[in-house]
Design a protein around this motif. Structure first.
Motif, PDB file in Angstrom:
ATOM      1  N   ASP A   7       0.806  -1.222   0.000  1.00 48.36           N
ATOM      2  CA  ASP A   7       0.000   0.000   0.000  1.00 48.36           C
ATOM      3  C   ASP A   7       0.840   1.273   0.000  1.00 48.36           C
ATOM      4  O   ASP A   7       0.324   2.356  -0.269  1.00 48.36           O
ATOM      5  N   SER A   8       2.116   1.164   0.296  1.00 48.74           N
ATOM      6  CA  SER A   8       2.984   2.342   0.294  1.00 48.74           C
ATOM      7  C   SER A   8       3.487   2.692  -1.101  1.00 48.74           C
ATOM      8  O   SER A   8       4.298   3.610  -1.265  1.00 48.74           O
ATOM      9  N   CYS A   9       2.982   2.027  -2.121  1.00 42.94           N
ATOM     10  CA  CYS A   9       3.294   2.321  -3.524  1.00 42.94           C
ATOM     11  C   CYS A   9       3.013   3.800  -3.797  1.00 42.94           C
ATOM     12  O   CYS A   9       2.020   4.351  -3.315  1.00 42.94           O
ATOM     13  N   LYS A  29      -6.349   2.266  -5.039  1.00 46.85           N
ATOM     14  CA  LYS A  29      -5.424   3.284  -4.537  1.00 46.85           C
ATOM     15  C   LYS A  29      -4.043   3.174  -5.167  1.00 46.85           C
ATOM     16  O   LYS A  29      -3.409   4.183  -5.437  1.00 46.85           O
ATOM     17  N   VAL A  30      -3.561   1.954  -5.328  1.00 45.22           N
ATOM     18  CA  VAL A  30      -2.217   1.721  -5.857  1.00 45.22           C
ATOM     19  C   VAL A  30      -2.280   0.607  -6.901  1.00 45.22           C
ATOM     20  O   VAL A  30      -3.309  -0.048  -7.068  1.00 45.22           O
ATOM     21  N   TYR A  31      -1.162   0.402  -7.572  1.00 49.80           N
ATOM     22  CA  TYR A  31      -1.095  -0.682  -8.534  1.00 49.80           C
ATOM     23  C   TYR A  31      -1.271  -2.022  -7.818  1.00 49.80           C
ATOM     24  O   TYR A  31      -0.913  -2.165  -6.654  1.00 49.80           O
ATOM     25  N   GLU A  32      -1.849  -2.976  -8.534  1.00 51.49           N
ATOM     26  CA  GLU A  32      -2.070  -4.318  -7.983  1.00 51.49           C
ATOM     27  C   GLU A  32      -1.548  -5.346  -8.970  1.00 51.49           C
ATOM     28  O   GLU A  32      -1.498  -5.101 -10.179  1.00 51.49           O
ATOM     29  N   ILE A  33      -1.192  -6.514  -8.446  1.00 52.97           N
ATOM     30  CA  ILE A  33      -0.717  -7.620  -9.268  1.00 52.97           C
ATOM     31  C   ILE A  33      -1.742  -8.740  -9.211  1.00 52.97           C
ATOM     32  O   ILE A  33      -2.115  -9.191  -8.129  1.00 52.97           O
ATOM     33  N   ASP A  34      -2.185  -9.187 -10.369  1.00 51.87           N
ATOM     34  CA  ASP A  34      -3.136 -10.294 -10.469  1.00 51.87           C
ATOM     35  C   ASP A  34      -2.371 -11.595 -10.249  1.00 51.87           C
ATOM     36  O   ASP A  34      -1.535 -11.970 -11.082  1.00 51.87           O
ATOM     37  N   PRO A  35      -2.633 -12.294  -9.150  1.00 52.01           N
ATOM     38  CA  PRO A  35      -1.884 -13.524  -8.857  1.00 52.01           C
ATOM     39  C   PRO A  35      -2.134 -14.635  -9.873  1.00 52.01           C
ATOM     40  O   PRO A  35      -1.322 -15.543 -10.005  1.00 52.01           O
ATOM     41  N   LEU A  36      -3.224 -14.548 -10.625  1.00 52.38           N
ATOM     42  CA  LEU A  36      -3.499 -15.561 -11.641  1.00 52.38           C
ATOM     43  C   LEU A  36      -2.639 -15.354 -12.889  1.00 52.38           C
ATOM     44  O   LEU A  36      -2.507 -16.260 -13.707  1.00 52.38           O
ATOM     45  N   ARG A  37      -2.055 -14.171 -13.038  1.00 54.78           N
ATOM     46  CA  ARG A  37      -1.221 -13.875 -14.209  1.00 54.78           C
ATOM     47  C   ARG A  37       0.257 -13.713 -13.857  1.00 54.78           C
ATOM     48  O   ARG A  37       1.111 -13.755 -14.733  1.00 54.78           O
ATOM     49  N   CYS A  38       0.563 -13.516 -12.585  1.00 57.46           N
ATOM     50  CA  CYS A  38       1.953 -13.282 -12.174  1.00 57.46           C
ATOM     51  C   CYS A  38       2.740 -14.591 -12.132  1.00 57.46           C
ATOM     52  O   CYS A  38       2.357 -15.541 -11.454  1.00 57.46           O
ATOM     53  N   THR A  39       3.856 -14.610 -12.867  1.00 58.68           N
ATOM     54  CA  THR A  39       4.756 -15.766 -12.838  1.00 58.68           C
ATOM     55  C   THR A  39       6.104 -15.382 -12.249  1.00 58.68           C
ATOM     56  O   THR A  39       7.065 -16.137 -12.374  1.00 58.68           O
ATOM     57  N   VAL A  53      12.478  -2.484 -11.173  1.00 60.04           N
ATOM     58  CA  VAL A  53      12.287  -1.068 -11.529  1.00 60.04           C
ATOM     59  C   VAL A  53      11.619  -0.247 -10.434  1.00 60.04           C
ATOM     60  O   VAL A  53      11.561   0.975 -10.541  1.00 60.04           O
ATOM     61  N   CYS A  54      11.137  -0.875  -9.385  1.00 60.53           N
ATOM     62  CA  CYS A  54      10.451  -0.145  -8.318  1.00 60.53           C
ATOM     63  C   CYS A  54      11.436   0.737  -7.545  1.00 60.53           C
ATOM     64  O   CYS A  54      12.372   0.228  -6.929  1.00 60.53           O
ATOM     65  N   PRO A  55      11.223   2.056  -7.557  1.00 60.24           N
ATOM     66  CA  PRO A  55      12.178   2.949  -6.897  1.00 60.24           C
ATOM     67  C   PRO A  55      12.101   2.939  -5.368  1.00 60.24           C
ATOM     68  O   PRO A  55      13.012   3.430  -4.715  1.00 60.24           O
ATOM     69  N   ILE A  56      11.017   2.381  -4.804  1.00 59.86           N
ATOM     70  CA  ILE A  56      10.907   2.411  -3.344  1.00 59.86           C
ATOM     71  C   ILE A  56      10.767   1.014  -2.738  1.00 59.86           C
ATOM     72  O   ILE A  56      10.445   0.870  -1.564  1.00 59.86           O
ATOM     73  N   ASP A  57      11.005  -0.031  -3.539  1.00 62.32           N
ATOM     74  CA  ASP A  57      11.057  -1.411  -3.052  1.00 62.32           C
ATOM     75  C   ASP A  57       9.772  -1.850  -2.351  1.00 62.32           C
ATOM     76  O   ASP A  57       9.801  -2.314  -1.212  1.00 62.32           O
ATOM     77  N   VAL A  58       8.620  -1.707  -3.033  1.00 60.60           N
ATOM     78  CA  VAL A  58       7.352  -2.124  -2.441  1.00 60.60           C
ATOM     79  C   VAL A  58       6.759  -3.370  -3.104  1.00 60.60           C
ATOM     80  O   VAL A  58       5.618  -3.718  -2.836  1.00 60.60           O
ATOM     81  N   VAL A  59       7.526  -4.025  -3.965  1.00 58.41           N
ATOM     82  CA  VAL A  59       7.069  -5.268  -4.590  1.00 58.41           C
ATOM     83  C   VAL A  59       7.661  -6.422  -3.795  1.00 58.41           C
ATOM     84  O   VAL A  59       8.882  -6.584  -3.728  1.00 58.41           O
TER      85      VAL A  59
END
Length: 81
Positions: A7-9, A29-39, A53-59
């Motif tokens: 959520d800190s994205c 509110k922020v970007y989300e990752i679909d777990p059914l598509r994420c490999t 590429v995440c500049p604040i390490d929230v992934v």
């Protein structure tokens, strides 16, 4: 395991175009990752590009969607067949 954007994205827009599986989209509110598509980029790259590429390490790994490397590879095949 699928990845998760915390959520800190800051909605910098860096991750979405990098996802080879189109698993990232804007949520309420922020970007989300679909777990059914994420490999975790298995089958495409050596490491998850969204995290790179995440500049604040929230992934981070999603503790609710644990998958083995074999399961991620199978998902890659399903998504790309």
């Amino acid at each position: 395991m699928a990845l998760l954007i915390l959520d800190s994205c800051i909605n910098c827009d860096m991750c979405e175009p990098e996802c080879p599986n189109a698993a990232i989209s804007m949520g309420n509110k922020v970007y989300e990752i679909d777990p059914l598509r994420c490999t975790e980029c298995v089958g495409h790259y050596d490491a998850p590009t969204c995290a790179a590429v995440c500049p604040i390490d929230v992934v981070k790994p999603d503790p609710h969607n644990k998958e083995s490397l074999d399961e991620l590879a199978e998902k890659f095949v399903r998504l790309n067949s």
